[in-house]
Design a protein around this motif. Structure first.
Motif, PDB file in Angstrom:
ATOM      1  N   TYR A 196       7.639 -36.929   0.707  1.00 43.72           N
ATOM      2  CA  TYR A 196       8.536 -38.041   1.034  1.00 43.72           C
ATOM      3  C   TYR A 196      10.003 -37.679   0.805  1.00 43.72           C
ATOM      4  O   TYR A 196      10.875 -38.115   1.546  1.00 43.72           O
ATOM      5  CB  TYR A 196       8.182 -39.281   0.211  1.00 43.72           C
ATOM      6  N   SER A 197      10.266 -36.887  -0.201  1.00 41.42           N
ATOM      7  CA  SER A 197      11.664 -36.553  -0.498  1.00 41.42           C
ATOM      8  C   SER A 197      12.066 -35.181   0.061  1.00 41.42           C
ATOM      9  O   SER A 197      13.153 -34.711  -0.237  1.00 41.42           O
ATOM     10  CB  SER A 197      11.894 -36.597  -2.007  1.00 41.42           C
ATOM     11  N   ALA A 198      11.206 -34.555   0.840  1.00 39.54           N
ATOM     12  CA  ALA A 198      11.519 -33.247   1.410  1.00 39.54           C
ATOM     13  C   ALA A 198      12.536 -33.404   2.536  1.00 39.54           C
ATOM     14  O   ALA A 198      12.626 -34.436   3.186  1.00 39.54           O
ATOM     15  CB  ALA A 198      10.257 -32.591   1.932  1.00 39.54           C
ATOM     16  N   ASP A 199      13.322 -32.347   2.741  1.00 39.89           N
ATOM     17  CA  ASP A 199      14.343 -32.412   3.786  1.00 39.89           C
ATOM     18  C   ASP A 199      13.748 -32.063   5.148  1.00 39.89           C
ATOM     19  O   ASP A 199      12.565 -31.773   5.282  1.00 39.89           O
ATOM     20  CB  ASP A 199      15.523 -31.503   3.436  1.00 39.89           C
ATOM     21  N   ARG A 200      14.568 -32.092   6.159  1.00 40.54           N
ATOM     22  CA  ARG A 200      14.131 -31.875   7.544  1.00 40.54           C
ATOM     23  C   ARG A 200      13.576 -30.455   7.733  1.00 40.54           C
ATOM     24  O   ARG A 200      12.602 -30.248   8.457  1.00 40.54           O
ATOM     25  CB  ARG A 200      15.303 -32.118   8.485  1.00 40.54           C
ATOM     26  N   MET A 201      14.178 -29.479   7.106  1.00 43.97           N
ATOM     27  CA  MET A 201      13.729 -28.089   7.269  1.00 43.97           C
ATOM     28  C   MET A 201      12.321 -27.887   6.689  1.00 43.97           C
ATOM     29  O   MET A 201      11.507 -27.159   7.263  1.00 43.97           O
ATOM     30  CB  MET A 201      14.730 -27.151   6.594  1.00 43.97           C
ATOM     31  N   THR A 202      12.027 -28.551   5.586  1.00 43.78           N
ATOM     32  CA  THR A 202      10.699 -28.440   4.989  1.00 43.78           C
ATOM     33  C   THR A 202       9.647 -29.060   5.914  1.00 43.78           C
ATOM     34  O   THR A 202       8.563 -28.496   6.109  1.00 43.78           O
ATOM     35  CB  THR A 202      10.672 -29.129   3.617  1.00 43.78           C
ATOM     36  N   HIS A 203       9.966 -30.212   6.504  1.00 39.80           N
ATOM     37  CA  HIS A 203       9.052 -30.831   7.453  1.00 39.80           C
ATOM     38  C   HIS A 203       8.826 -29.924   8.662  1.00 39.80           C
ATOM     39  O   HIS A 203       7.707 -29.798   9.154  1.00 39.80           O
ATOM     40  CB  HIS A 203       9.606 -32.192   7.914  1.00 39.80           C
ATOM     41  N   LEU A 204       9.870 -29.303   9.133  1.00 34.47           N
ATOM     42  CA  LEU A 204       9.754 -28.391  10.274  1.00 34.47           C
ATOM     43  C   LEU A 204       8.867 -27.200   9.934  1.00 34.47           C
ATOM     44  O   LEU A 204       8.036 -26.787  10.742  1.00 34.47           O
ATOM     45  CB  LEU A 204      11.140 -27.930  10.720  1.00 34.47           C
ATOM     46  N   LYS A 205       9.022 -26.654   8.740  1.00 30.19           N
ATOM     47  CA  LYS A 205       8.181 -25.523   8.315  1.00 30.19           C
ATOM     48  C   LYS A 205       6.706 -25.931   8.265  1.00 30.19           C
ATOM     49  O   LYS A 205       5.821 -25.178   8.690  1.00 30.19           O
ATOM     50  CB  LYS A 205       8.623 -25.025   6.935  1.00 30.19           C
ATOM     51  N   ILE A 206       6.442 -27.132   7.767  1.00 28.21           N
ATOM     52  CA  ILE A 206       5.056 -27.597   7.671  1.00 28.21           C
ATOM     53  C   ILE A 206       4.460 -27.761   9.062  1.00 28.21           C
ATOM     54  O   ILE A 206       3.316 -27.356   9.323  1.00 28.21           O
ATOM     55  CB  ILE A 206       4.998 -28.914   6.873  1.00 28.21           C
ATOM     56  N   VAL A 207       5.222 -28.322   9.991  1.00 27.28           N
ATOM     57  CA  VAL A 207       4.740 -28.517  11.351  1.00 27.28           C
ATOM     58  C   VAL A 207       4.486 -27.175  12.029  1.00 27.28           C
ATOM     59  O   VAL A 207       3.476 -26.985  12.713  1.00 27.28           O
ATOM     60  CB  VAL A 207       5.731 -29.379  12.155  1.00 27.28           C
ATOM     61  N   VAL A 208       5.373 -26.221  11.842  1.00 31.45           N
ATOM     62  CA  VAL A 208       5.216 -24.903  12.468  1.00 31.45           C
ATOM     63  C   VAL A 208       3.995 -24.181  11.909  1.00 31.45           C
ATOM     64  O   VAL A 208       3.207 -23.597  12.669  1.00 31.45           O
ATOM     65  CB  VAL A 208       6.501 -24.070  12.295  1.00 31.45           C
ATOM     66  N   VAL A 209       3.816 -24.222  10.605  1.00 27.21           N
ATOM     67  CA  VAL A 209       2.656 -23.559   9.994  1.00 27.21           C
ATOM     68  C   VAL A 209       1.357 -24.214  10.473  1.00 27.21           C
ATOM     69  O   VAL A 209       0.385 -23.517  10.803  1.00 27.21           O
ATOM     70  CB  VAL A 209       2.761 -23.585   8.448  1.00 27.21           C
ATOM     71  N   ALA A 210       1.326 -25.544  10.555  1.00 26.99           N
ATOM     72  CA  ALA A 210       0.118 -26.229  11.032  1.00 26.99           C
ATOM     73  C   ALA A 210      -0.164 -25.892  12.487  1.00 26.99           C
ATOM     74  O   ALA A 210      -1.321 -25.696  12.875  1.00 26.99           O
ATOM     75  CB  ALA A 210       0.281 -27.740  10.859  1.00 26.99           C
ATOM     76  N   LEU A 211       0.881 -25.802  13.305  1.00 27.30           N
ATOM     77  CA  LEU A 211       0.701 -25.458  14.716  1.00 27.30           C
ATOM     78  C   LEU A 211       0.177 -24.035  14.876  1.00 27.30           C
ATOM     79  O   LEU A 211      -0.751 -23.788  15.657  1.00 27.30           O
ATOM     80  CB  LEU A 211       2.028 -25.628  15.450  1.00 27.30           C
ATOM     81  N   VAL A 212       0.732 -23.104  14.134  1.00 28.86           N
ATOM     82  CA  VAL A 212       0.283 -21.710  14.216  1.00 28.86           C
ATOM     83  C   VAL A 212      -1.163 -21.581  13.740  1.00 28.86           C
ATOM     84  O   VAL A 212      -1.975 -20.892  14.378  1.00 28.86           O
ATOM     85  CB  VAL A 212       1.217 -20.788  13.393  1.00 28.86           C
ATOM     86  N   MET A 213      -1.507 -22.263  12.660  1.00 29.10           N
ATOM     87  CA  MET A 213      -2.878 -22.174  12.158  1.00 29.10           C
ATOM     88  C   MET A 213      -3.862 -22.838  13.133  1.00 29.10           C
ATOM     89  O   MET A 213      -4.973 -22.347  13.315  1.00 29.10           O
ATOM     90  CB  MET A 213      -2.989 -22.834  10.779  1.00 29.10           C
ATOM     91  N   GLY A 214      -3.459 -23.916  13.778  1.00 32.93           N
ATOM     92  CA  GLY A 214      -4.315 -24.547  14.777  1.00 32.93           C
ATOM     93  C   GLY A 214      -4.566 -23.636  15.961  1.00 32.93           C
ATOM     94  O   GLY A 214      -5.677 -23.553  16.483  1.00 32.93           O
ATOM     95  N   ILE A 215      -3.525 -22.934  16.391  1.00 35.27           N
ATOM     96  CA  ILE A 215      -3.678 -21.982  17.500  1.00 35.27           C
ATOM     97  C   ILE A 215      -4.582 -20.823  17.095  1.00 35.27           C
ATOM     98  O   ILE A 215      -5.424 -20.372  17.882  1.00 35.27           O
ATOM     99  CB  ILE A 215      -2.297 -21.489  17.970  1.00 35.27           C
ATOM    100  N   LEU A 216      -4.446 -20.358  15.860  1.00 33.06           N
ATOM    101  CA  LEU A 216      -5.307 -19.267  15.385  1.00 33.06           C
ATOM    102  C   LEU A 216      -6.778 -19.701  15.308  1.00 33.06           C
ATOM    103  O   LEU A 216      -7.670 -18.941  15.703  1.00 33.06           O
ATOM    104  CB  LEU A 216      -4.832 -18.787  14.014  1.00 33.06           C
ATOM    105  N   VAL A 217      -7.022 -20.889  14.823  1.00 32.45           N
ATOM    106  CA  VAL A 217      -8.410 -21.379  14.728  1.00 32.45           C
ATOM    107  C   VAL A 217      -9.004 -21.551  16.118  1.00 32.45           C
ATOM    108  O   VAL A 217     -10.158 -21.178  16.366  1.00 32.45           O
ATOM    109  CB  VAL A 217      -8.467 -22.691  13.922  1.00 32.45           C
ATOM    110  N   ALA A 218      -8.223 -22.107  17.052  1.00 30.43           N
ATOM    111  CA  ALA A 218      -8.720 -22.281  18.422  1.00 30.43           C
ATOM    112  C   ALA A 218      -8.970 -20.924  19.076  1.00 30.43           C
ATOM    113  O   ALA A 218      -9.968 -20.729  19.774  1.00 30.43           O
ATOM    114  CB  ALA A 218      -7.721 -23.089  19.243  1.00 30.43           C
ATOM    115  N   GLY A 219      -8.083 -19.965  18.862  1.00 26.79           N
ATOM    116  CA  GLY A 219      -8.267 -18.619  19.416  1.00 26.79           C
ATOM    117  C   GLY A 219      -9.491 -17.933  18.846  1.00 26.79           C
ATOM    118  O   GLY A 219     -10.235 -17.261  19.566  1.00 26.79           O
ATOM    119  N   PHE A 220      -9.704 -18.103  17.543  1.00 30.13           N
ATOM    120  CA  PHE A 220     -10.890 -17.508  16.922  1.00 30.13           C
ATOM    121  C   PHE A 220     -12.161 -18.150  17.470  1.00 30.13           C
ATOM    122  O   PHE A 220     -13.151 -17.464  17.714  1.00 30.13           O
ATOM    123  CB  PHE A 220     -10.828 -17.679  15.400  1.00 30.13           C
TER     124      PHE A 220
END
Length: 68
Positions: A6-30
């Motif tokens: 809740y108190s994280a800044d915009r860059m932290t939220h962006l990092k979380i979204v990017v990591v989740a997107l990359v991991m989702g693509i990796l799981v789908a590719g696998f």
């Protein structure tokens, strides 16, 4: 370091979204690459005799009386 989302800044939220997107693509590719594409030796055969339908049967009256 922020330990709350809740108190994280915009860059932290962006990092979380990017990591989740990359991991989702990796799981789908696998999952796509792990699927078998050849059907060698995987034919299904009936181990029991196949039952075929007989002649149709019509029941018009059971002979039982209904008590209400």
């Amino acid at each position: 370091m922020n330990h709350s989302i809740y108190s994280a800044d915009r860059m932290t939220h962006l990092k979380i979204v990017v990591v989740a997107l990359v991991m989702g693509i990796l799981v789908a590719g696998f999952g796509i690459s792990a699927r078998t594409s050849s059907d060698e030796g995987f034919q299904q055969t009936a181990s029991t005799p196949v039952m075929k339908a007989g002649k149709p049967v019509v029941v018009t009256n059971s002979g039982n009386s209904v008590v209400r």
